[in-house]
Design a protein around this motif. Sequence first.
Motif, PDB file in Angstrom:
ATOM      1  N   HIS A   1      -5.517  -0.791   5.614  1.00  0.00           N
ATOM      2  CA  HIS A   1      -5.780  -0.509   7.030  1.00  0.00           C
ATOM      3  C   HIS A   1      -6.637  -1.518   7.793  1.00  0.00           C
TER       4      HIS A   1
ATOM      5  N   HIS B   1       0.835  -1.210   0.000  1.00  0.00           N
ATOM      6  CA  HIS B   1       0.000   0.000   0.000  1.00  0.00           C
ATOM      7  C   HIS B   1       0.865   1.254   0.000  1.00  0.00           C
TER       8      HIS B   1
ATOM      9  N   HIS C   1       1.157   5.496  -1.863  1.00  0.00           N
ATOM     10  CA  HIS C   1       0.612   6.563  -2.705  1.00  0.00           C
ATOM     11  C   HIS C   1       1.803   7.336  -3.248  1.00  0.00           C
TER      12      HIS C   1
ATOM     13  N   ASP D   1       2.380   2.739   3.239  1.00  0.00           N
ATOM     14  CA  ASP D   1       1.433   3.821   2.945  1.00  0.00           C
ATOM     15  C   ASP D   1       2.204   4.938   2.257  1.00  0.00           C
TER      16      ASP D   1
ATOM     17  N   HIS E   1      -9.296   1.876   0.538  1.00  0.00           N
ATOM     18  CA  HIS E   1      -9.056   1.998   1.979  1.00  0.00           C
ATOM     19  C   HIS E   1     -10.341   1.601   2.701  1.00  0.00           C
TER      20      HIS E   1
HETATM   21 ZN    ZN Z   1      -3.419   4.955   1.990  1.00  0.00          ZN
END
Ligand code: ZN
Length: 447
Positions: free
Chosen positions: A253, A65, A67, A304, A216
């Motif tokens: 998450h 995960h 971004h 993340d 998410h």
């Molecule tokens: Zn995220």
Amino acid sequence: MTVLVRGAWVLTQGPQGELPDAAVAIEGGAITEVAGFAALRQKHPDAEVIGDGTGIVTPGFVNTHTHLSEALATGIGSELPLAAWGEQIIGPLGRVLTEQDAHEGTRLRAVELLLSGVTCVNDMFVHYNPDAMASLGVVTGLRSAGLRGVVSFGAEDLDRWGDVARMLAEHDALAAAADGLVSFRYGVGTLLGQTDALLTEGIAHATARGWAVHTHLHETREELAASQERWGERPIAHALGLGLFDLRVIAGHAVWVDPDEIALLAERGVAVAHNPVANAILGSGVAPVPALRAAGIAVGIGTDGAASNDSQNMLEAVKLAALLQKVHALDPAVIDAATVLRMATLDGARALGLDEVIGSLEPGKRADVVLFQDAVDVAVLHDPAGQLVYGASPRAVADVLIDGKRVVRDHQVVTVDEAEQVELCRPLVARIARDAGFTARGVSRAR
Ligand SMILES: [Zn+2]
């Protein structure tokens, strides 16, 4: 041409378990054999040998995960809770991102990813710049860095974008661009960030194309409250009703999930990306990882985004994945190093539906391999898995191969010139700080 990657220990994550003084034989980008080094050397006397037999060889880490849209925005608003951080930082950032930012930012973070043992990254590029098609820059960035990846566009249109058709066009373009080492998923930034129109039409669009999904779910308590207020139910219940779980889903998450929701995720084959550093830095909570795993859910580890973590160092996330559970349960035995290592490799691959291809060192799989060597971090090997999880830093990452290609050689990234890339990104960072209003608001000092 055969290549042998040799270690004092080869932690296969496959049926062969942990092999002492062993090597991985690679040919044509695939693993052909994993066995004792002496036997493999005899069989392949002309093979190139990587590693001197003192280090640890593992499958490449699967970062489930990220971004990469945050690649050039680390270190802003680190003390804000998630909702305010999204509003004040990610919103303005997303409005100014371009395809070039995506490409160069991906190459910049590729250095951090590769030097922390990552060979595959599941990315969701979040932006709110309707004219940019910015997410496509991730594909070219990953490709030029030699990284394996799964790309998605983290679409959110609530107060932030124009029409649904325009957003779906970016998913289509991204799906068309992804090939080779890069594959595609349909991105749902967050359920609450989408209008009901985009949620419905988008899921129908993805269903018609058989796309898997990256989203998410249940990251913070505030998200649950907002969902109750908007739909009268929690996000997981709402996603179920929308038919989202009829698709193959990986959700970031799952921090705030109750036992019924865990059972539902397991039943519907929803995989979870656990992001301990981001959960800690945003004060979101501690995901019930042991319960998720006990239910049979594939739980991978993610860093993340670079802004909700402030780094893409996977080794930090791996270590914290263990520490957070231990301190939360007040029990050092609640999770162990071998489990966490499994989550970072084979379970991560399983979470992405790639476990037939990568995630373990087994004949027939693609050769995504990491050698940890030549650093004090891995000098003492009473317990190689424990030493790796609790003791290793990027300085121990000596060599990385992806699809059999050497992308890190002797502690140096081959595919990206680190110093050059840093210089190249500096003006982009300054432009973003200016255009997103961070400079004027005093939250960025970049120039
Ligand atoms: Zn995220």
